[in-house]
Write a protein that holds these residues in place. Structure first.
Motif, PDB file in Angstrom:
ATOM      1  N   LEU A 147     -99.035  10.471 -13.639  1.00 34.93           N
ATOM      2  CA  LEU A 147     -99.261  11.772 -14.265  1.00 34.93           C
ATOM      3  C   LEU A 147     -99.120  12.925 -13.284  1.00 34.93           C
ATOM      4  CD1 LEU A 147    -102.371  11.001 -16.493  1.00 34.93           C
ATOM      5  CD2 LEU A 147     -99.956  10.819 -17.070  1.00 34.93           C
ATOM      6  N   TYR A 148     -99.619  12.737 -12.084  1.00 34.42           N
ATOM      7  CA  TYR A 148     -99.646  13.841 -11.121  1.00 34.42           C
ATOM      8  C   TYR A 148     -99.216  13.351  -9.748  1.00 34.42           C
ATOM      9  CZ  TYR A 148    -102.661  15.770 -14.735  1.00 34.42           C
ATOM     10  OH  TYR A 148    -103.164  16.180 -15.924  1.00 34.42           O
ATOM     11  N   LYS A 149     -98.725  14.318  -8.993  1.00 35.00           N
ATOM     12  CA  LYS A 149     -98.422  14.095  -7.582  1.00 35.00           C
ATOM     13  C   LYS A 149     -98.773  15.392  -6.853  1.00 35.00           C
ATOM     14  CE  LYS A 149     -94.824  12.432  -4.463  1.00 35.00           C
ATOM     15  NZ  LYS A 149     -93.400  12.029  -4.348  1.00 35.00           N
ATOM     16  N   HIS A 150     -99.981  15.453  -6.375  1.00 36.74           N
ATOM     17  CA  HIS A 150    -100.504  16.666  -5.739  1.00 36.74           C
ATOM     18  C   HIS A 150    -100.237  16.613  -4.238  1.00 36.74           C
ATOM     19  CE1 HIS A 150    -103.099  20.052  -4.864  1.00 36.74           C
ATOM     20  NE2 HIS A 150    -103.810  19.302  -4.028  1.00 36.74           N
ATOM     21  N   GLN A 151     -99.440  17.563  -3.733  1.00 36.21           N
ATOM     22  CA  GLN A 151     -99.080  17.575  -2.316  1.00 36.21           C
ATOM     23  C   GLN A 151    -100.265  18.030  -1.463  1.00 36.21           C
ATOM     24  OE1 GLN A 151     -95.654  15.926  -2.907  1.00 36.21           O
ATOM     25  NE2 GLN A 151     -96.144  16.630  -0.845  1.00 36.21           N
ATOM     26  N   ILE A 152    -100.458  17.336  -0.357  1.00 31.45           N
ATOM     27  CA  ILE A 152    -101.500  17.684   0.612  1.00 31.45           C
ATOM     28  C   ILE A 152    -100.988  17.307   1.997  1.00 31.45           C
ATOM     29  CG2 ILE A 152    -102.692  15.467   0.323  1.00 31.45           C
ATOM     30  CD1 ILE A 152    -105.324  17.043   0.706  1.00 31.45           C
ATOM     31  N   GLN A 153    -101.111  18.244   2.942  1.00 34.52           N
ATOM     32  CA  GLN A 153    -100.475  18.065   4.239  1.00 34.52           C
ATOM     33  C   GLN A 153    -101.186  17.017   5.100  1.00 34.52           C
ATOM     34  OE1 GLN A 153     -97.567  19.336   5.159  1.00 34.52           O
ATOM     35  NE2 GLN A 153     -97.457  20.248   3.122  1.00 34.52           N
ATOM     36  N   GLU A 154    -102.503  17.016   5.089  1.00 37.93           N
ATOM     37  CA  GLU A 154    -103.252  16.078   5.921  1.00 37.93           C
ATOM     38  C   GLU A 154    -103.460  14.754   5.192  1.00 37.93           C
ATOM     39  OE1 GLU A 154    -106.723  17.695   7.891  1.00 37.93           O
ATOM     40  OE2 GLU A 154    -106.084  19.722   7.364  1.00 37.93           O
ATOM     41  N   SER A 155    -103.724  13.715   5.978  1.00 32.93           N
ATOM     42  CA  SER A 155    -103.958  12.396   5.395  1.00 32.93           C
ATOM     43  C   SER A 155    -105.355  12.347   4.773  1.00 32.93           C
ATOM     44  CB  SER A 155    -103.833  11.316   6.470  1.00 32.93           C
ATOM     45  OG  SER A 155    -102.512  11.273   6.972  1.00 32.93           O
ATOM     46  N   SER A 179     -97.504   0.929  -7.732  1.00 32.73           N
ATOM     47  CA  SER A 179     -96.892   0.896  -6.400  1.00 32.73           C
ATOM     48  C   SER A 179     -96.861   2.291  -5.790  1.00 32.73           C
ATOM     49  CB  SER A 179     -95.467   0.339  -6.472  1.00 32.73           C
ATOM     50  OG  SER A 179     -95.482  -0.979  -6.955  1.00 32.73           O
ATOM     51  N   GLY A 180     -97.144   2.340  -4.489  1.00 33.65           N
ATOM     52  CA  GLY A 180     -97.094   3.584  -3.732  1.00 33.65           C
ATOM     53  C   GLY A 180     -95.930   3.600  -2.770  1.00 33.65           C
ATOM     54  N   GLY A 181     -96.121   4.260  -1.629  1.00 40.62           N
ATOM     55  CA  GLY A 181     -95.068   4.368  -0.634  1.00 40.62           C
ATOM     56  C   GLY A 181     -94.981   3.142   0.257  1.00 40.62           C
ATOM     57  N   ASN A 182     -94.110   3.220   1.237  1.00 45.79           N
ATOM     58  CA  ASN A 182     -93.878   2.092   2.139  1.00 45.79           C
ATOM     59  C   ASN A 182     -94.668   2.204   3.432  1.00 45.79           C
ATOM     60  OD1 ASN A 182     -92.537   4.210   3.281  1.00 45.79           O
ATOM     61  ND2 ASN A 182     -90.498   3.270   3.200  1.00 45.79           N
ATOM     62  N   SER A 192     -96.631   8.118   2.480  1.00 46.65           N
ATOM     63  CA  SER A 192     -95.194   8.373   2.632  1.00 46.65           C
ATOM     64  C   SER A 192     -94.814   9.761   2.129  1.00 46.65           C
ATOM     65  CB  SER A 192     -94.385   7.309   1.899  1.00 46.65           C
ATOM     66  OG  SER A 192     -94.662   6.018   2.402  1.00 46.65           O
ATOM     67  N   SER A 193     -95.349  10.165   1.001  1.00 47.67           N
ATOM     68  CA  SER A 193     -95.010  11.476   0.430  1.00 47.67           C
ATOM     69  C   SER A 193     -96.078  12.533   0.691  1.00 47.67           C
ATOM     70  CB  SER A 193     -94.810  11.338  -1.083  1.00 47.67           C
ATOM     71  OG  SER A 193     -95.997  10.855  -1.707  1.00 47.67           O
ATOM     72  N   ARG A 194     -97.141  12.164   1.430  1.00 45.30           N
ATOM     73  CA  ARG A 194     -98.233  13.100   1.730  1.00 45.30           C
ATOM     74  C   ARG A 194     -98.753  13.768   0.461  1.00 45.30           C
ATOM     75  NH1 ARG A 194     -96.481  16.299   7.321  1.00 45.30           N
ATOM     76  NH2 ARG A 194     -96.304  14.448   8.642  1.00 45.30           N
ATOM     77  N   SER A 195     -99.225  12.952  -0.428  1.00 46.36           N
ATOM     78  CA  SER A 195     -99.681  13.470  -1.715  1.00 46.36           C
ATOM     79  C   SER A 195    -100.761  12.564  -2.291  1.00 46.36           C
ATOM     80  CB  SER A 195     -98.507  13.568  -2.696  1.00 46.36           C
ATOM     81  OG  SER A 195     -97.915  12.297  -2.904  1.00 46.36           O
ATOM     82  N   VAL A 196    -101.524  13.129  -3.222  1.00 47.63           N
ATOM     83  CA  VAL A 196    -102.490  12.377  -4.012  1.00 47.63           C
ATOM     84  C   VAL A 196    -101.843  12.108  -5.376  1.00 47.63           C
ATOM     85  CG1 VAL A 196    -104.740  12.410  -5.121  1.00 47.63           C
ATOM     86  CG2 VAL A 196    -104.474  13.336  -2.813  1.00 47.63           C
TER      87      VAL A 196
END
Length: 562
Positions: free
Chosen positions: A525-533, A482-485, A510-514
């Protein structure tokens, strides 16, 4: 009295004093008649005096006469009042005081200058040449019809210089006030917009903090086993196109080449093409123009690795030779094309998914000819993903075929002697992506949030063996991540094989991340933040190195696993 006030307002004069009684005025008129007779006997002298007054342009003082004055019987003014008020009391022609009735009553011309009535009438009749009748004061054209009576005895000119100056100052201040009010309204709107952005950022920050505290699996590295740890680092970050327009990725393992679709930066050739990225140093190289409208999907031919298949919204499918940088063949369609894949069982065939829900089949040996088409269940929504699976005798759908993911339904098509048989897959939509990994027989189907499922879901299934498909099923569920809403973009998740395990990588709006999930442990395992979609994810290997490419509309980011 009200009539007098109306006339005063019409001529724009300020009147002081009361109109005298009729009896004193009768005596004054008698004296006026006698004085007029004497003046007529000496017209030459009077005309000479009037001409001198006009030529000099001066208003002389009133001439007082105890015997001939037309205002005999009326109390005389003091010398101080005469010296200050005589400019508004005397006729400029005869230099005698005018009255408010009789032949020498106060009148004006259209230009506004004041005279005694009989003086101005005689001036217009006798003092001017025919056709040259003019005002003796300003020389403006005049005639007898321009004479207007003024109902006043005494005229006083009010000095409005200060009032006019203050009025101009008031207009200037009013203008400044209006400008400041406009700037205030604009500033309030800007402040309101910034407050909304601030509240949005605060809410996102709160969600990120909550997610970080509630999930201990978001650490930068998680042990896959007791002796192995996996790390992820940014290997490259390149700007592909400042104007945007990037959409899909494709990797050629034989040429070590990563291909990105983008809009053309050449003003002479507007449209869309591909940018080649060297997978050894990740530097952009050549740009090749392909389509007039955005490219929706592209894939390399698995047997002739130099051929790239691309489909576009311009209703074309094209084969591009990577070595010669030229278009080999063009295939036209009736509707915009959204997806494509090569046939794993036949190297000469490929499939293209259209906007109206049809799957088109082409054969490269028959240039421009459409071999067949498939439409199922009345679903005319766009075909967002296509994936071909090869023949396998020990597996369900053993004769090979392809998967078609539309926005509202997912279907499996198996090759038959007379075409393809179809089967609806038991997934709950709406969908935005489908990915098939032929090395593991895993099928990853991604769906958007709905009323029944409020979050984004990435459903991983395994194609089952033929002896287990007695109930008609072609795949069995492995797990759901499951991902974001929120899921507005048609982003494309992918499957990865890292150190003997299978992982799911997807973009979370939702969290702007991969986000990367491990299938075996079912943990994130990972949540890599990235500003663009992120619009597309592509996993590939170069020699012994493993990478994950994240594509946004402008940038390409390469993550390396260690």
């Amino acid at each position: 009295m009200e009539a007098n006030e109306d006339l005063e307002s019409n001529v724009g004069l300020h009147v002081q004093g009361q109109i005298p009684d009729l009896l004193p005025l009768s005596l004054a008129l008698t004296a006026e008649s006698q004085a007029q007779s004497q003046r007529e006997s000496s017209d030459t002298e009077v005309a000479s005096s009037a001409t001198g007054a006009i030529a000099s342009g001066l208003c002389l003082g009133s001439v007082q006469s105890s015997q001939d004055s037309p205002t005999k019987g009326i109390k005389r003014k003091s010398d101080f009042e005469e010296n200050n008020d005589d400019d508004g009391n005397v006729c400029p022609i005869c230099l005698s005081e005018w009255t408010n009735s009789g032949k020498h009553r106060l009148v004006s011309l259209r230009c506004g200058h004041l005279f005694g009535q009989n003086c101005i009438e005689r001036w217009l009749q006798i003092g001017c040449a025919p056709g040259q009748k003019r005002c003796p004061q300003c020389n403006e054209k005049a005639n007898s019809s321009h004479i207007r009576p003024i109902y006043a005895r005494k005229l006083v000119v009010i000095d409005t210089t200060e009032i006019d100056r203050l009025r101009e100052k008031l207009d200037e201040i009013t203008t400044i006030k209006s400008r400041l009010q406009f700037e205030l309204v604009h500033a309030n709107l800007s402040r309101q917009h910034l407050e909304e952005q601030l509240n949005k950022l605060k809410q996102e920050n709160k969600e990120l903090k909550t997610s970080s505290l509630s999930d201990t699996n978001s650490l930068p590295s998680i042990p896959l086993s007791q002796n192995k740890r996996l790390h992820m680092m940014i290997r490259a970050n390149e700007i592909i196109c400042k104007e945007g327009g990037c959409r899909v990725l494709a990797f050629n393992e034989w040429l070590n080449l990563l291909v990105v679709s983008q809009c053309s930066t050449n003003r002479l050739f507007s449209g869309y093409g591909i940018r080649k990225i060297n997978a050894l140093d990740f530097r952009p190289t050549q740009f090749a123009f392909l389509h007039q409208k955005p490219i929706r999907d592209m894939t390399f031919q698995p047997h002739q690795n130099k051929l790239l298949l691309s489909v576009s919204l311009d209703r074309c499918a094209k084969l591009f030779d990577m070595t010669s940088n030229s278009v080999v063949q063009i295939y036209n369609a009736d509707n915009p094309l959204w997806s494509c894949c090569w046939d794993e069982g036949n190297p000469y065939k490929f499939f293209a998914g259209s906007q109206n829900g049809k799957v088109l089949e082409y054969d490269t040996r028959r240039v421009g000819d459409l071999v067949g088409r498939a439409v199922e269940g009345g679903d005319t929504s766009p075909v967002v993903s296509l994936a071909s699976f090869p023949p396998s005798p020990g597996r369900a759908l053993s004769r090979g075929g392809f998967f078609a993911c539309r926005l509202n339904s997912c279907w499996a098509y198996e090759l038959q002697d007379d075409g393809y048989s179809s089967q609806l897959l038991p997934f709950q939509g709406p969908f935005f992506s489908l990915f098939y990994d032929k090395s593991t027989d895993h099928l990853l189907v991604s769906s958007r949030p709905s009323e029944r499922f409020p979050s984004t879901r990435h459903m991983l299934h395994q194609m089952i063996q033929s002896n287990d498909s007695s109930n008609g099923q072609v795949c069995s569920p492995v797990d759901t991540f499951s991902g974001g809403n929120s899921q507005k973009l048609l982003s494309r998740p992918t499957l990865m094989s890292l150190q003997g395990g299978t992982m799911v990588a997807a973009h979370d709006e939702s969290s702007r991340s991969v986000v990367v999930w491990d299938v075996a442990s079912r943990l994130r395992l990972y949540k890599h933040q990235i500003q663009e979609s992120v619009v597309d994810l592509c996993y590939f290997q170069v020699n012994t190195s493993q990478y994950l490419a994240n594509l946004t509309e402008k940038n390409l980011q390469i993550l390396e696993f260690k």
